[in-house]
Enzyme design. Structure first.
Site, PDB file in Angstrom:
ATOM      1  CG  HIS A  19      -6.249   1.751  -0.319  1.00 44.53           C
ATOM      2  ND1 HIS A  19      -5.111   2.341  -0.848  1.00 44.53           N
ATOM      3  CD2 HIS A  19      -5.796   0.820   0.584  1.00 44.53           C
ATOM      4  CE1 HIS A  19      -4.037   1.800  -0.301  1.00 44.53           C
ATOM      5  NE2 HIS A  19      -4.428   0.876   0.562  1.00 44.53           N
TER       6      HIS A  19
ATOM      7  CB  CYS B  95      -0.922   0.031   1.214  1.00 40.21           C
ATOM      8  SG  CYS B  95      -2.122  -1.303   1.267  1.00 40.21           S
TER       9      CYS B  95
ATOM     10  CB  CYS C 112      -0.599   0.982   7.462  1.00 43.03           C
ATOM     11  SG  CYS C 112      -2.233   0.678   6.752  1.00 43.03           S
TER      12      CYS C 112
END
Length: 407
Positions: free
Chosen positions: A363, A92, A393
């Site tokens: 996302h 991510c 994160c």
């Protein structure tokens, strides 16, 4: 050391990441990357033969997203063949890391003109999975790593953060995103995606649910109970058992669901960075400069807790405190991540994710960090503020961070 100037930033809208339902899901991921790269070139009258490198983030580098999508997207966008490209994976965190690496190249004086960004099409088969690939037996023993949703529930349980608090946070994210869209706050950076025949594929955010309330979220069933107990191998090992290897006394309370977790979407984003000398030679005025960058690792089992130490590290590098930061962007991978971030750093909530976050907007894994940096830049300009900190994160228990200062 040089300043690394951010000259421009742009992104696609985020499309629902499901085949047959999302407006971008029929396109090749190189097409999304090419869309933002072509926009950067056109908006800035860019001589692409002078681009030193293109650093791109993509987490699931398989099938259509494999084969160095950064380089291939640039070729698809019509860039000069001299503009090389590389693609990286920090899960991510890839979209922040691509910008950080680009900034480091410029700040070191090794390069003068670098583009950073990322692409992720979660509508592609298997790219929406949040579980790491199979770990070798030794690594699984010393650092068991569950599905991120199970980790999110574990963190919330350990921190004593309630379902009610997480749902209230998620509803607030939806309300902020709805206001930002209504007021056109994303318009400077948003680039419509066209189909190959020139028709519009998507020119608006597709994921938000503006009518969401805490009451409506309270009706949703937790998403990760069944997954936590699903056998992963012939021995019947489960994600719950993986967590128990490190936290044997923890009884996980399942509090996350589709409404307080990040949305599965497709998207791409890009930023143009240059040295001051190169910017002057082109008559460009930098919109911001990179103040400091940092990376931090943390517990791979809980895997979501590195943003707080990453923020503290990047603040220390910049010689700043949280009071020196005007706005924060912390990716809402799960509600507990941003909720814990605000609590641990004792932040004024009015300064955090002011235009909503991934719970409302989605996302696109490898692109999100680049999206957030562009969003921060636009919002600093809109509010006439100076400094912004962005972090998120990443799987494996990591977090990159960056502080930018508006010029």
């Amino acid at each position: 050391m040089n300043d690394a100037l951010i000259i421009d930033a742009c992104r696609t809208p985020r499309g629902i990441g499901k085949r047959g339902k999302g407006s971008l899901s029929h396109l090749h991921p190189q097409h999304l990357g090419a869309t933002v790269l072509a926009a950067l070139a056109e908006r800035n009258d860019l001589d692409t033969s002078e681009v030193d490198d293109i650093i791109w983030g993509t987490s699931a580098q398989v099938a259509e997203q494999g084969g160095d999508i950064g380089r291939m997207s640039a070729l698809d966008a019509g860039y000069d063949i001299k503009a090389s490209g590389v693609t990286l994976d920090r899960f991510c965190g890839s979209g922040i890391t691509s910008v950080n690496m680009a900034a480091g190249m410029v700040m070191s004086g090794l390069e003068d003109l670098v583009i950073a960004g990322g692409t992720e099409m979660m509508s592609l088969p298997k790219t929406g999975a949040l579980r790491l690939g199979a770990l070798n037996e030794h690594l699984e023993d010393i650092h068991p790593q569950p599905h991120q949703g199970v980790a999110a529930d574990a963190v919330a349980t350990l921190e004593g953060i309630s379902r009610e608090a997480l749902d209230a946070h998620a509803a607030d994210s939806q309300a902020k995103a709805a206001r930002a869209i209504e007021e056109g706050r994303f318009s400077r950076s948003l680039i419509p995606v066209l189909n190959p025949d020139g028709t519009v594929a998507l020119d608006r955010e597709e994921f938000p649910r503006p009518g969401t309330t805490a009451d409506s979220l309270a009706k949703l069933a937790p998403s990760f109970i069944g997954l936590a107990d699903h056998p992963l191998d012939d021995e019947g090992t489960t994600f719950r058992q993986l967590v128990a290897k490190k936290y044997p006394d923890l009884v996980i309370e399942h509090v996350h669901h589709a409404g307080n977790s990040s949305g599965v979407v497709d998207g791409a984003a890009a930023l143009l960075l240059a040295s001051p000398d190169y910017a002057r030679s082109r008559g460009w005025t930098g919109r911001a400069r990179v103040v400091a960058i940092a990376n931090m690792g943390d517990d791979p089992t809980l895997m979501l807790n590195a943003p707080v130490p990453a923020a503290r590290k990047v603040l220390a590098k910049a010689g700043m405190t949280v009071d020196d930061i005007d706005l924060f962007e912390i990716n809402e991978a799960f509600a507990v991540v941003s909720e814990k971030f605000m609590r641990d750093l004792d932040l004024d909530r009015s300064k955090v994710n002011v235009n909503g976050g991934a719970m409302a907007l989605g996302h696109p894994i490898g692109a999100t960090g680049s999206v957030l940096i562009g969003t921060m830049l636009d919002e600093l300009e809109r509010q006439d503020l100076q400094t912004g900190l962005i972090t998120m994160c990443a799987a494996g228990g990591m977090a990159p961070a960056i502080i930018i200062e508006r010029i």
